[in-house]
Design an enzyme around this catalytic site. Sequence first.
Site, PDB file in Angstrom:
ATOM      1  N   SER A 186      28.634 -11.492 -11.859  1.00 30.10           N
ATOM      2  CA  SER A 186      28.269 -12.222 -10.027  1.00 30.10           C
ATOM      3  C   SER A 186      29.023 -13.477  -9.655  1.00 30.10           C
ATOM      4  CB  SER A 186      26.199 -12.264  -9.951  1.00 30.10           C
ATOM      5  OG  SER A 186      25.923 -12.679  -9.575  1.00 30.10           O
ATOM      6  N   TYR A 206      18.747 -15.389 -14.784  1.00 32.83           N
ATOM      7  CA  TYR A 206      20.101 -13.626 -13.633  1.00 32.83           C
ATOM      8  C   TYR A 206      21.228 -14.954 -14.240  1.00 32.83           C
ATOM      9  CZ  TYR A 206      22.397 -11.400  -9.904  1.00 32.83           C
ATOM     10  OH  TYR A 206      22.839 -10.796  -9.589  1.00 32.83           O
TER      11      TYR A 206
HETATM   12  P1  NAD Z   1      19.699  -2.663  -6.078  1.00 36.26           P
HETATM   13  O1  NAD Z   1      18.961  -2.870  -6.171  1.00 36.26           O
HETATM   14  O2  NAD Z   1      20.107  -2.118  -4.486  1.00 36.26           O
HETATM   15  O3  NAD Z   1      19.846  -1.882  -7.225  1.00 36.26           O
HETATM   16  C1  NAD Z   1      19.884  -2.045  -8.210  1.00 36.26           C
HETATM   17  C2  NAD Z   1      19.508  -0.437  -9.000  1.00 36.26           C
HETATM   18  O4  NAD Z   1      19.631  -0.544 -10.313  1.00 36.26           O
HETATM   19  C3  NAD Z   1      19.132   0.545  -9.099  1.00 36.26           C
HETATM   20  O5  NAD Z   1      19.651   1.472  -8.753  1.00 36.26           O
HETATM   21  C4  NAD Z   1      17.126   0.339  -9.606  1.00 36.26           C
HETATM   22  O6  NAD Z   1      17.036   1.746  -9.253  1.00 36.26           O
HETATM   23  C5  NAD Z   1      18.450   0.475 -11.091  1.00 36.26           C
HETATM   24  N1  NAD Z   1      17.767  -0.106 -12.023  1.00 36.26           N
HETATM   25  C6  NAD Z   1      16.766  -1.437 -11.913  1.00 36.26           C
HETATM   26  N2  NAD Z   1      16.175  -2.057 -13.013  1.00 36.26           N
HETATM   27  C7  NAD Z   1      16.707  -0.300 -13.587  1.00 36.26           C
HETATM   28  C8  NAD Z   1      15.781  -0.536 -14.697  1.00 36.26           C
HETATM   29  N3  NAD Z   1      15.630  -0.808 -15.724  1.00 36.26           N
HETATM   30  N4  NAD Z   1      17.295   0.987 -15.339  1.00 36.26           N
HETATM   31  C9  NAD Z   1      17.801   1.733 -15.105  1.00 36.26           C
HETATM   32  N5  NAD Z   1      18.076   1.587 -13.509  1.00 36.26           N
HETATM   33  C10 NAD Z   1      17.465   0.062 -13.036  1.00 36.26           C
HETATM   34  O7  NAD Z   1      20.935  -4.017  -6.281  1.00 36.26           O
HETATM   35  P2  NAD Z   1      22.324  -4.619  -6.113  1.00 36.26           P
HETATM   36  O8  NAD Z   1      22.519  -5.913  -5.027  1.00 36.26           O
HETATM   37  O9  NAD Z   1      23.120  -3.185  -5.780  1.00 36.26           O
HETATM   38  O10 NAD Z   1      22.622  -4.591  -7.391  1.00 36.26           O
HETATM   39  C11 NAD Z   1      23.437  -3.981  -7.928  1.00 36.26           C
HETATM   40  C12 NAD Z   1      24.046  -5.437  -9.199  1.00 36.26           C
HETATM   41  O11 NAD Z   1      25.082  -5.984  -8.959  1.00 36.26           O
HETATM   42  C13 NAD Z   1      23.186  -5.812 -10.418  1.00 36.26           C
HETATM   43  O12 NAD Z   1      23.740  -6.113 -11.447  1.00 36.26           O
HETATM   44  C14 NAD Z   1      23.196  -6.914  -9.515  1.00 36.26           C
HETATM   45  O13 NAD Z   1      23.040  -8.510 -10.107  1.00 36.26           O
HETATM   46  C15 NAD Z   1      24.538  -6.865  -9.023  1.00 36.26           C
HETATM   47  N6  NAD Z   1      24.786  -8.572  -7.631  1.00 36.26           N
HETATM   48  C16 NAD Z   1      24.457  -8.036  -7.044  1.00 36.26           C
HETATM   49  C17 NAD Z   1      24.299  -9.329  -5.325  1.00 36.26           C
HETATM   50  C18 NAD Z   1      23.735  -8.875  -4.314  1.00 36.26           C
HETATM   51  O14 NAD Z   1      24.429  -9.815  -3.190  1.00 36.26           O
HETATM   52  N7  NAD Z   1      23.044  -7.566  -4.271  1.00 36.26           N
HETATM   53  C19 NAD Z   1      25.573  -9.653  -5.880  1.00 36.26           C
HETATM   54  C20 NAD Z   1      26.253 -10.309  -7.420  1.00 36.26           C
HETATM   55  C21 NAD Z   1      25.928  -8.621  -8.164  1.00 36.26           C
END
Ligand code: NAD
Length: 260
Positions: A142, A155
């Site tokens: 991130s 985080y």
């Molecule tokens: P999201 O909530 O849409 O998806 C998260 C996914 O992880 C889902 O499929 C969920 O079921 C799965 N998950 C959660 N806990 C779990 C567990 N214990 N075991 C297995 N699967 C699990 O979130 P997102 O925004 O798509 O985030 C995906 C990644 O990108 C994360 O690592 C997040 O930190 C990172 N990220 C997101 C953003 C943003 O702005 N959305 C920005 C930077 C980084």
Amino acid sequence: MLSGKTALVTGSTSGIGLGIARALAEQGANIVFNGFGDAQQIEKLYTDIGQEFGVQTAYHNADMSRPEQIEAMMRFAFDKFGGVDILVNNAGIQHVAAIEEFPVEKWDAIIAINLTSAFHTTRLALPGMKQKNWGRIINLASVHGLVGSAQKSAYVAAKHGLVGFTKVTALETAQTGVTCNAICPGWVLTPLVQKQVDDRAARENLSNDEARRALLAEKQPSGEFVTPDELGALAVFFCSPAGSQVRGVAWNMDGGWAAQ
Ligand code: NAD
């Protein structure tokens, strides 16, 4: 470009993981999906993507906070497809609170899911990748792997840790055909971020649109969300021949967030 390869994308039932899984499937990779959600919807999701792109897909429901379940998922991928060529460590959760009020169990869960799970998948995937002398490990860090924000201690700590782990993995594989890199997105409008939009709208008495704009205005100079498709395209680049000497980078795609 990736036909005959198998990609395992953790947390691919939603958001960014799903976008990256689609992009890799479009390039011909077989996909092992993982993540939580409604069983019927998940089955439809991976069946549809398999049909759309003519690739094989499968799903394992391992909880990324449980090492023994991660081991079972890796064994499943080996039994089904003979190994994991592309590992995308994407599963992640967020919790927002000041340090003194941060629930201890939330801290532990964020470190386990957002950081430690990548250690387990990587240690289990590397022997097969090294044997084939080809592999791609992509860690979804991130912009919070590069800079901090108040209220996000666990985080930010986990994502900085993941960037560090990416560098060590890249060094330990530097003289092989295996690469490891991190992607550092800014705001992407997924369920993880929509929850923060909802909290802000409630706290500041804003509409959904106003809360989204306020969130972007605070941190992301472009004023626009990054999309899962754009992140998928970056992952595809890391997997391409042109990406073979990109090693150990933390590549931000953040609308200018970290440039400030
Ligand atoms: P999201 O909530 O849409 O998806 C998260 C996914 O992880 C889902 O499929 C969920 O079921 C799965 N998950 C959660 N806990 C779990 C567990 N214990 N075991 C297995 N699967 C699990 O979130 P997102 O925004 O798509 O985030 C995906 C990644 O990108 C994360 O690592 C997040 O930190 C990172 N990220 C997101 C953003 C943003 O702005 N959305 C920005 C930077 C980084």
